[in-house]
Write an enzyme that holds these catalytic residues in place. Structure first.
Site, PDB file in Angstrom:
ATOM      1  N   ARG A   1     145.979  83.489  45.209  1.00 36.78           N
ATOM      2  CA  ARG A   1     145.837  81.901  44.606  1.00 36.78           C
ATOM      3  C   ARG A   1     145.409  80.790  45.694  1.00 36.78           C
ATOM      4  O   ARG A   1     144.692  79.887  45.443  1.00 36.78           O
ATOM      5  CB  ARG A   1     147.375  81.677  44.092  1.00 36.78           C
ATOM      6  CG  ARG A   1     147.410  80.019  43.526  1.00 36.78           C
ATOM      7  CD  ARG A   1     146.469  80.127  42.192  1.00 36.78           C
ATOM      8  NE  ARG A   1     146.514  78.804  41.591  1.00 36.78           N
ATOM      9  CZ  ARG A   1     145.935  78.591  40.477  1.00 36.78           C
ATOM     10  NH1 ARG A   1     144.669  79.232  40.061  1.00 36.78           N
ATOM     11  NH2 ARG A   1     146.051  77.369  39.781  1.00 36.78           N
TER      12      ARG A   1
ATOM     13  N   HIS B   1     135.444  72.054  41.254  1.00 32.93           N
ATOM     14  CA  HIS B   1     135.460  72.784  40.090  1.00 32.93           C
ATOM     15  C   HIS B   1     136.506  72.328  39.144  1.00 32.93           C
ATOM     16  O   HIS B   1     136.217  72.336  37.726  1.00 32.93           O
ATOM     17  CB  HIS B   1     135.404  74.271  40.646  1.00 32.93           C
ATOM     18  CG  HIS B   1     135.638  75.381  39.254  1.00 32.93           C
ATOM     19  ND1 HIS B   1     134.461  75.569  38.500  1.00 32.93           N
ATOM     20  CD2 HIS B   1     136.530  76.186  38.790  1.00 32.93           C
ATOM     21  CE1 HIS B   1     134.746  76.471  37.515  1.00 32.93           C
ATOM     22  NE2 HIS B   1     135.892  76.714  37.669  1.00 32.93           N
ATOM     23  N   ASP B   2     137.525  72.021  39.597  1.00 31.15           N
ATOM     24  CA  ASP B   2     138.463  71.596  38.784  1.00 31.15           C
ATOM     25  C   ASP B   2     138.534  70.224  37.837  1.00 31.15           C
ATOM     26  O   ASP B   2     139.367  69.756  37.056  1.00 31.15           O
ATOM     27  CB  ASP B   2     140.069  71.421  39.515  1.00 31.15           C
ATOM     28  CG  ASP B   2     140.853  72.718  39.679  1.00 31.15           C
ATOM     29  OD1 ASP B   2     140.477  73.738  38.844  1.00 31.15           O
ATOM     30  OD2 ASP B   2     141.842  72.872  40.415  1.00 31.15           O
TER      31      ASP B   2
ATOM     32  N   ASP C   1     131.099  70.719  42.194  1.00 32.23           N
ATOM     33  CA  ASP C   1     131.429  72.095  41.968  1.00 32.23           C
ATOM     34  C   ASP C   1     130.580  72.980  42.881  1.00 32.23           C
ATOM     35  O   ASP C   1     129.561  73.146  42.215  1.00 32.23           O
ATOM     36  CB  ASP C   1     131.428  72.505  40.678  1.00 32.23           C
ATOM     37  CG  ASP C   1     131.970  73.910  39.880  1.00 32.23           C
ATOM     38  OD1 ASP C   1     132.089  74.536  40.839  1.00 32.23           O
ATOM     39  OD2 ASP C   1     131.949  73.860  38.796  1.00 32.23           O
TER      40      ASP C   1
ATOM     41  N   SER D   1     134.646  76.923  32.944  1.00 31.98           N
ATOM     42  CA  SER D   1     134.982  77.978  33.768  1.00 31.98           C
ATOM     43  C   SER D   1     134.587  79.423  33.041  1.00 31.98           C
ATOM     44  O   SER D   1     133.763  79.743  32.318  1.00 31.98           O
ATOM     45  CB  SER D   1     136.187  77.924  34.644  1.00 31.98           C
ATOM     46  OG  SER D   1     136.037  78.951  35.801  1.00 31.98           O
TER      47      SER D   1
END
Length: 381
Positions: free
Chosen positions: A221, A354-355, A321, A151
């Site tokens: 968040r 993405h994680d 992602d 990232s």
């Protein structure tokens, strides 16, 4: 595999001013650093791991006084793991502007005796890389066996290969991009707006008021976390399930309390984040994300921007992602191949969005393990 075990951070102090991209400089500053493994006599087995938005220098292992605080990439770094600390000397550095011990908005400004707060300078990926280079100098490392990141960390790794080509043998860029899209900048702007509009923000000087803009941080968040997960992953984890006590009717409450499991999850993530992260740091780091665009100085031509690179590259992306989609990685691969650079590209079919770069996916970890074996063979040749 077991963790590397108990680790201890160290604080490095630098007195030589650090010139910043905004034209100012930081007169004196601290950087928090953690190391794992042993630096060989030739100082040729060092790997720098660059962190993403909310991570830190604590890449692997645990602290003696807090064994629950496991390093953010502990599944990747350690003895027998893909980045094997029996073979490599691994360095994690907490970036300037962060809130985990390196000099940032929470630090005391020596000229005022008060926290920097909103006066802390806006920093960039390039500023971080220049600061990290000074850490390498302190260890006597003139060339890294690899610089790696996922990232935002991948942006730093890419910047290393462009800013210090002679100091990077291998550049490993995971789930990243050579620049943010307009959509990604928009997500960051909405998150920052949530913080800036929190009554407890006080123009960034909330430390003096003994408060934190937690409401804004929570929303920021929550927005970010949505972008880190794939639609399929969220559907599998939560679907449209309602929060209900066992035996309760599956019916709506017709109010605005938390009803869906996904709502509960996002609020939990937001609350947890707001407890440990700093709002000014969030503003700084997301702006650094926005500004990163190494092709800007070359009229937007990424191929021209990477012309002077010399490293070998591993670029990895994940099919689900959508924050930093595989197309962005392929754009970088093409630019590098236009200059006949040695590039390994992997587009990994993983459902976690993405994680995925933080998770223990067998195909992903096997790729990393094999690539680091190749690097180890070069180091030992």
């Amino acid at each position: 595999m077991e963790s590397i075990g108990i680790v201890a951070p160290q604080k490095m102090h630098f007195t030589e001013p650090l010139p910043l991209q905004n034209g100012s400089s930081l007169a004196g500053y601290d950087l928090m650093v953690e190391t794992y493994g042993t630096l060989n006599a030739a100082r040729s087995n060092a790997v720098l791991v660059c962190h993403a938005l909310n991570a830190s220098h604590h890449v692997a292992g645990v602290y003696a006084d807090n064994p629950r605080d496991i390093g953010w990439w502990d599944n990747m770094v350690g003895p027998g793991k893909p980045l094997d600390t029996d073979k490599f000397f691994v360095i994690g550095v907490n970036n300037l502007g962060s809130c985990f011990g390196s000099t940032g908005p929470m630090s005391i400004d020596p000229s005022t005796g008060n926290p920097y707060g909103a006066t802390f300078p806006v920093v960039t990926v390039e500023d971080w890389v220049n600061a990290q280079a000074r850490v390498a100098d302190q260890f006597g490392i003139t060339r890294f066996a690899a610089v790696m990141g996922g990232s935002l960390g991948g942006m730093q790794a890419l910047a290393w290969s462009m800013m210090y080509p002679e100091r990077v043998a291998h550049c490993i860029v995971v789930a990243s991009t050579p620049k943010l899209s307009a959509q990604n900048i928009a997500f960051n702007e909405v998150a920052r707006s949530a913080i800036l509009s929190d009554p407890d923000f006080h123009g960034g000087n909330y430390y003096a008021h003994n408060v934190k803009p937690k409401r804004g941080l929570r929303v920021a968040r929550m927005i970010g976390h949505i972008t880190y997960l794939s639609d399929d992953d969220m559907a599998e984890k939560f679907g449209r399930s309602l929060r209900r006590a066992e035996g309760a009717l599956d019916a709506y409450n017709f109010n605005f309390d938390v009803e869906f499991e996904v709502e509960s999850y996002l609020r939990y993530q937001g609350d947890k984040f707001a407890d440990y992260f700093d709002a000014n740091t969030y503003l700084l780091i997301t702006r650094a994300l926005d500004y990163f665009d190494p092709a800007k100085a070359f009229a937007g031509d990424l191929t021209a921007a990477v012309a002077h690179t010399t490293a070998k590259y591993l670029i990895a992306s994940f099919t689900t992602d959508w924050r930093f989609a595989p197309a962005r990685s392929r754009e970088l691969v093409k630019a590098l191949l236009d200059h006949k650079r040695t590039v390994t590209y992997a587009e990994i079919d993983a459902p976690h969005g993405h994680d995925a770069f933080l998770l223990d996916d067998a195909r992903y970890h096997n790729l990393m393990r094999a690539y680091y074996e190749r690097i180890a063979n070069e180091v030992n040749a």
